[in-house]
Scaffold this motif. Structure first.
Motif, short mmCIF file in Angstrom:
data_model
loop_
_atom_site.label_atom_id
_atom_site.label_comp_id
_atom_site.label_asym_id
_atom_site.label_seq_id
_atom_site.Cartn_x
_atom_site.Cartn_y
_atom_site.Cartn_z
N GLN A 191 57.11 28.55 47.64
CA GLN A 191 55.97 29.10 46.90
C GLN A 191 56.38 29.50 45.48
N GLY A 197 54.52 28.31 42.15
CA GLY A 197 54.08 29.23 41.10
C GLY A 197 54.59 28.83 39.73
N THR A 253 52.38 27.59 36.58
CA THR A 253 52.48 28.39 35.35
C THR A 253 52.70 27.47 34.16
N ILE A 300 45.21 31.10 40.19
CA ILE A 300 46.26 31.34 41.18
C ILE A 300 45.84 30.79 42.54
N ALA A 349 46.48 27.17 42.74
CA ALA A 349 47.89 26.91 43.00
C ALA A 349 48.22 27.09 44.48
N GLY A 350 47.65 28.11 45.11
CA GLY A 350 47.90 28.34 46.53
C GLY A 350 47.27 27.30 47.43
N SER A 355 48.53 37.23 50.39
CA SER A 355 49.02 36.53 49.20
C SER A 355 49.77 37.51 48.28
N ASP A 363 53.43 36.27 46.75
CA ASP A 363 54.48 35.61 45.98
C ASP A 363 53.96 34.89 44.75
N LEU A 364 52.82 34.17 44.88
CA LEU A 364 52.28 33.46 43.73
C LEU A 364 51.85 34.42 42.63
N ILE A 416 54.95 35.78 40.87
CA ILE A 416 55.62 34.80 40.01
C ILE A 416 54.77 34.48 38.78
N MET A 417 53.45 34.32 38.97
CA MET A 417 52.61 33.78 37.90
C MET A 417 52.08 34.84 36.94
N THR A 418 51.73 36.03 37.43
CA THR A 418 51.09 37.01 36.55
C THR A 418 51.61 38.43 36.70
#
Length: 308
Positions: A130, A134, A138, A173, A176-177, A241, A243-244, A247-249
């Motif tokens: 994951q 991410g 990104t 996000i 992405a998931g 949810s 991890d994403l 990592i992303m925001t």
């Protein structure tokens, strides 16, 4: 002369019951691990939510005050309200992975040229981390050099800062998931399609069932076990949810992409002063929401099995 074998009355209790005891002996390590690492922490979280504790000092019993704080935060539309609202959005849109995975599985279940390559491409998102997902998205969303900005530029459109805009960040996000989650549902349905009764398919063709009628009346009823697992796993994935977003925001911009799992991490282990009890209360709320959905699906399947 050798001694006569023991009579049933002289045999030990284990020898008389070994066929029924042996499976439990094999299951015992797994059951103990499950009790110690899953069930016990659940009850520990319930207990911790009744205390004010910073993780180091002495815990102070405060009763339901942590839940009262959650309620007033919800009324005031602060971080908890935003997190809960985003979890609802995640839950609604994440379920799109189930029909998407089903239709991809139906396509991959055919015998066409290059099907192994297609299966590998669709299976690929499931095996990568994951964190990698991410990072890939990104870069994809980057407003300066990302692929999305380049694609929009081909049509004469300006790039959009997906992860920097409060209106779009949660949806970006979630998209992405959905990429690896759709691959997971596809695998479940591919496994289920291998168990579909070919005789029922032939009987449906004799009754002139084609296309949607074949899918709805013959194929889908045989895929109910796979659908149940897909629903449960997707709902749990949507509600936990973390991890994403991390990592992303990291919950930004301005906390607009928070969900309950990430907010729980923030209040318990991050910038909000190590409020372990308050974080445990968030975890309890999240757990109860999950249990409502899972209990509903279990009850539905039980009624169907009982009605047969």
């Amino acid at each position: 002369m050798t001694a006569a074998s023991d009579t049933p009355e002289q045999e030990s209790w284990f020898h008389r019951n070994q066929q029924s005891v042996a499976p439990w002996l094999f299951l015992a390590p797994g059951i103990l691990f499950f009790l110690f690492y899953v069930i016990f922490p659940v009850f520990q979280s319930f207990n911790l939510s009744l205390y004010a504790w910073d993780g180091l000092g002495e815990a102070e019993y405060v009763g339901l005050r942590n839940y009262e704080d959650l309620y007033w935060e919800y009324v005031d539309r602060d971080a908890f309200y935003t997190s809960l609202k985003n979890n609802v959005i995640w839950l609604a849109l994440y379920l799109l992975a189930i029909p998407a995975g089903l239709f991809i599985a139906l396509f991959l279940n055919q015998t066409v040229f290059g099907i192994r390559l297609y299966k590998s491409l669709f299976f690929f998102p499931f095996v990568i981390s994951q964190v990698v997902v991410g990072l890939v998205f990104t870069w994809f969303y980057d407003p300066t050099f990302g692929l999305l900005t380049a694609a929009l530029g081909w049509f004469g459109l300006e790039g959009v800062n997906i992860l920097g805009d409060e209106r779009f960040v949660t949806y970006g996000i979630i998209l992405a998931g959905l990429w690896p989650q759709t691959a997971y549902c596809m695998i479940l349905y591919l496994t289920g399609l291998n168990a579909v009764d070919p005789e029922q398919i032939e009987a449906g063709r004799l009754d002139n069932a084609k296309g949607w009628r074949m899918l709805w009346h013959i194929v889908l009823p045989q895929l109910k076990p796979a659908t149940f697992i897909a629903f449960v796993v997707t709902i749990i994935g949507a509600l936990r949810s973390f991890d994403l977003i991390s990592i992303m925001t990291e919950g930004g911009p301005f906390g607009s992409s928070r969900v309950l799992a990430y907010y729980m991490f923030e209040v318990a282990l991050s910038e909000y002063g190590f409020r372990m009890g308050y974080g445990a209360a968030i975890a309890v709320v999240l757990f109860m929401i999950m249990m409502c959905f899972i209990a509903y699906f279990l009850w539905s399947m039980y009624r169907e099995e009982k009605g047969r």
